[in-house]
Design a protein around this motif. Structure first.
Motif, PDB file in Angstrom:
ATOM      1  N   GLY A 174       0.805  -1.226   0.000  1.00 29.35           N
ATOM      2  CA  GLY A 174       0.000   0.000   0.000  1.00 29.35           C
ATOM      3  C   GLY A 174       0.834   1.270   0.000  1.00 29.35           C
ATOM      4  N   LYS A 175       1.954   1.244   0.733  1.00 27.78           N
ATOM      5  CA  LYS A 175       2.801   2.447   0.837  1.00 27.78           C
ATOM      6  C   LYS A 175       3.857   2.507  -0.256  1.00 27.78           C
ATOM      7  CE  LYS A 175       2.618   2.437   5.895  1.00 27.78           C
ATOM      8  NZ  LYS A 175       3.457   1.966   7.011  1.00 27.78           N
ATOM      9  N   TYR A 176       3.816   1.560  -1.160  1.00 33.11           N
ATOM     10  CA  TYR A 176       4.867   1.461  -2.181  1.00 33.11           C
ATOM     11  C   TYR A 176       4.213   1.472  -3.560  1.00 33.11           C
ATOM     12  CZ  TYR A 176       7.136   0.169   2.104  1.00 33.11           C
ATOM     13  OH  TYR A 176       7.577   0.184   3.401  1.00 33.11           O
ATOM     14  N   PRO A 177       3.925   2.688  -4.058  1.00 31.11           N
ATOM     15  CA  PRO A 177       3.087   2.821  -5.255  1.00 31.11           C
ATOM     16  C   PRO A 177       3.638   2.128  -6.500  1.00 31.11           C
ATOM     17  CG  PRO A 177       4.108   4.925  -4.670  1.00 31.11           C
ATOM     18  CD  PRO A 177       4.331   4.001  -3.522  1.00 31.11           C
ATOM     19  N   ASN A 178       4.970   2.114  -6.641  1.00 31.93           N
ATOM     20  CA  ASN A 178       5.533   1.502  -7.843  1.00 31.93           C
ATOM     21  C   ASN A 178       5.409  -0.017  -7.807  1.00 31.93           C
ATOM     22  OD1 ASN A 178       6.762   3.957  -9.248  1.00 31.93           O
ATOM     23  ND2 ASN A 178       7.574   4.139  -7.170  1.00 31.93           N
ATOM     24  N   LEU A 179       5.641  -0.594  -6.632  1.00 29.30           N
ATOM     25  CA  LEU A 179       5.480  -2.051  -6.477  1.00 29.30           C
ATOM     26  C   LEU A 179       4.019  -2.451  -6.652  1.00 29.30           C
ATOM     27  CD1 LEU A 179       7.806  -2.794  -3.419  1.00 29.30           C
ATOM     28  CD2 LEU A 179       8.122  -3.640  -5.753  1.00 29.30           C
ATOM     29  N   LYS A 180       3.145  -1.658  -6.064  1.00 33.43           N
ATOM     30  CA  LYS A 180       1.706  -1.932  -6.132  1.00 33.43           C
ATOM     31  C   LYS A 180       1.225  -1.890  -7.594  1.00 33.43           C
ATOM     32  CE  LYS A 180      -2.582   0.006  -4.159  1.00 33.43           C
ATOM     33  NZ  LYS A 180      -3.182  -1.008  -3.277  1.00 33.43           N
ATOM     34  N   ALA A 181       1.676  -0.874  -8.325  1.00 41.21           N
ATOM     35  CA  ALA A 181       1.282  -0.748  -9.732  1.00 41.21           C
ATOM     36  C   ALA A 181       1.825  -1.912 -10.558  1.00 41.21           C
ATOM     37  CB  ALA A 181       1.787   0.584 -10.293  1.00 41.21           C
ATOM     38  N   LEU A 182       3.054  -2.322 -10.236  1.00 40.31           N
ATOM     39  CA  LEU A 182       3.651  -3.452 -10.965  1.00 40.31           C
ATOM     40  C   LEU A 182       2.856  -4.729 -10.704  1.00 40.31           C
ATOM     41  CD1 LEU A 182       5.790  -4.939 -12.616  1.00 40.31           C
ATOM     42  CD2 LEU A 182       7.236  -5.006 -10.569  1.00 40.31           C
ATOM     43  N   ARG A 183       2.558  -4.991  -9.425  1.00 38.50           N
ATOM     44  CA  ARG A 183       1.769  -6.173  -9.074  1.00 38.50           C
ATOM     45  C   ARG A 183       0.439  -6.165  -9.831  1.00 38.50           C
ATOM     46  NH1 ARG A 183      -0.913  -5.869  -3.424  1.00 38.50           N
ATOM     47  NH2 ARG A 183      -2.042  -4.324  -4.672  1.00 38.50           N
ATOM     48  N   ASP A 184      -0.230  -5.019  -9.804  1.00 37.20           N
ATOM     49  CA  ASP A 184      -1.545  -4.922 -10.451  1.00 37.20           C
ATOM     50  C   ASP A 184      -1.437  -5.104 -11.972  1.00 37.20           C
ATOM     51  OD1 ASP A 184      -2.530  -4.527  -7.938  1.00 37.20           O
ATOM     52  OD2 ASP A 184      -2.808  -2.357  -8.150  1.00 37.20           O
ATOM     53  N   LYS A 185      -0.349  -4.591 -12.540  1.00 39.28           N
ATOM     54  CA  LYS A 185      -0.129  -4.717 -13.985  1.00 39.28           C
ATOM     55  C   LYS A 185       0.076  -6.189 -14.379  1.00 39.28           C
ATOM     56  CE  LYS A 185       3.679  -2.760 -15.419  1.00 39.28           C
ATOM     57  NZ  LYS A 185       4.583  -1.604 -15.636  1.00 39.28           N
ATOM     58  N   ILE A 186       0.860  -6.906 -13.592  1.00 38.97           N
ATOM     59  CA  ILE A 186       1.084  -8.346 -13.886  1.00 38.97           C
ATOM     60  C   ILE A 186      -0.227  -9.116 -13.724  1.00 38.97           C
ATOM     61  CG2 ILE A 186       2.302 -10.462 -13.180  1.00 38.97           C
ATOM     62  CD1 ILE A 186       4.108  -8.368 -14.563  1.00 38.97           C
ATOM     63  N   ASN A 187      -0.922  -8.831 -12.625  1.00 39.68           N
ATOM     64  CA  ASN A 187      -2.172  -9.552 -12.360  1.00 39.68           C
ATOM     65  C   ASN A 187      -3.260  -9.258 -13.390  1.00 39.68           C
ATOM     66  OD1 ASN A 187      -1.001 -10.728 -10.149  1.00 39.68           O
ATOM     67  ND2 ASN A 187      -2.040  -9.449  -8.630  1.00 39.68           N
ATOM     68  N   ALA A 188      -3.099  -8.161 -14.132  1.00 40.23           N
ATOM     69  CA  ALA A 188      -4.101  -7.790 -15.147  1.00 40.23           C
ATOM     70  C   ALA A 188      -3.784  -8.373 -16.532  1.00 40.23           C
ATOM     71  CB  ALA A 188      -4.206  -6.264 -15.237  1.00 40.23           C
ATOM     72  N   ILE A 189      -2.632  -8.981 -16.687  1.00 38.67           N
ATOM     73  CA  ILE A 189      -2.317  -9.644 -17.970  1.00 38.67           C
ATOM     74  C   ILE A 189      -3.364 -10.750 -18.160  1.00 38.67           C
ATOM     75  CG2 ILE A 189      -0.617 -11.158 -19.117  1.00 38.67           C
ATOM     76  CD1 ILE A 189       1.583  -9.547 -17.617  1.00 38.67           C
TER      77      ILE A 189
END
Lengths: 204, 204
Positions: A174-189
């Protein structure tokens, strides 16, 4: 025709999940064998070093989850373009695994009082130490964990992220926007999204 | 001209020694920087994740000893001929590292009574379990740990072997003739023999 690959693990995500993500991403068919705990003692004898996961292919059997993930990453073209790039990818994967191993050790601590202290230290010190650095790395690498583009390090991280969430009992990133965005991007493939929706539901 | 590689670690063999063995085997010049414990707090800030060893090359810096060893192995042509061979090599290296990590955990156990019990179990159960299997693997692989010929897995094992000897306070491989012969064969390679004779003498 039977799939060319057979991956045997317990009926959990655990350390087999990065391998499953990579197979799914690349559209490589594999047999996702999940053995029951009562089958384990008998099965254990047949494994190279008494551990799972084990990958079977062309009549050969091999252990070690990160080594297997690296192998599958090569098959699905998620590796670096030269030796140095592969070093950077490998180092990030091993670093995330270091963090994971710290949590595993705490998970298995039997002394409840000690476990509580260790968990507090992990959440207040170890997590921020690692995640701040990883978040900066993602920021510098155009939204990825290594070499400025999509590699298996990103899949390793995203597939492991629910384990970190469980540990902190919330959103670990939650406090790490770049990691969070990366996780969400992979999970959205699409192939990954579909796998997450249809995979066996397990606690960890 | 300064060497193209700079390897920074503490003044011990530890997990940097496989990397040093590989550089020496391949005749690749490197700066073998050994920092003192009093220098560590200040140096730590400059490392990617507060850990050593760190390899520097072309102005870039990377952590993780096994990832670095794999990279150097590629430069000195000690890797497999295809992806599956590299998987077998990687899996053996990670398996030896698993065994090493079990010893490290015991080494750092503070409760003396618990440490004694853990050490007995390691010597009477864990060691024989791993070493019997590894010895058979060497027997089946023409005297090597993987793919039937010399690879970086052999160097990883030989360079780490004194740590296992220290743990058992004797020759850890005395009962495992294939492992013992492999270790002796690696240590007898002229570049390695010369390195062992001239390297800084350290306790571990």
């Amino acid at each position: 025709m039977a799939p060319a690959y057979k991956l045997t693990y317990f009926d959990v995500r655990g350390v087999a999940e990065p391998i499953r993500f990579l197979f799914k991403y690349g559209g490589i068919d594999f047999e996702d064998v999940r053995i029951k705990h009562e089958e384990w003692p008998q099965f254990k004898e047949k494994t190279p070093f008494g551990q799972l996961p084990v990958l079977e292919h062309n009549g050969k059997q091999v252990n070690q989850s990160i080594a297997v993930a690296r192998y599958v990453a090569k098959q699905v073209k998620l590796v670096g373009k030269d030796d140095w790039e592969n070093l950077e990818i490998d180092a990030i994967v091993d670093t995330i695994n270091d963090l994971r191993m710290k949590l595993v050790q705490i998970f298995f601590e039997k002394d409840e009082e000690k476990k509580k202290t260790l968990k507090e230290t992990a959440i207040n010190e170890t997590f921020p130490y690692y995640l701040t650095r990883l978040d900066t790395i993602v920021q510098k690498n155009k939204g990825h964990l290594a070499v400025g583009r999509l590699t298996w390090a990103d899949f390793y991280f995203a597939s492991m992220s629910p384990a970190f969430d469980s540990f902190v009992e919330g959103d670990a990133f939650g406090k790490y926007p770049n990691l969070k965005a990366l996780r969400d991007k992979i999970n959205a493939i699409p192939a990954i999204k579909s796998w997450i929706e249809t995979r066996p539901k397990t606690a960890f």
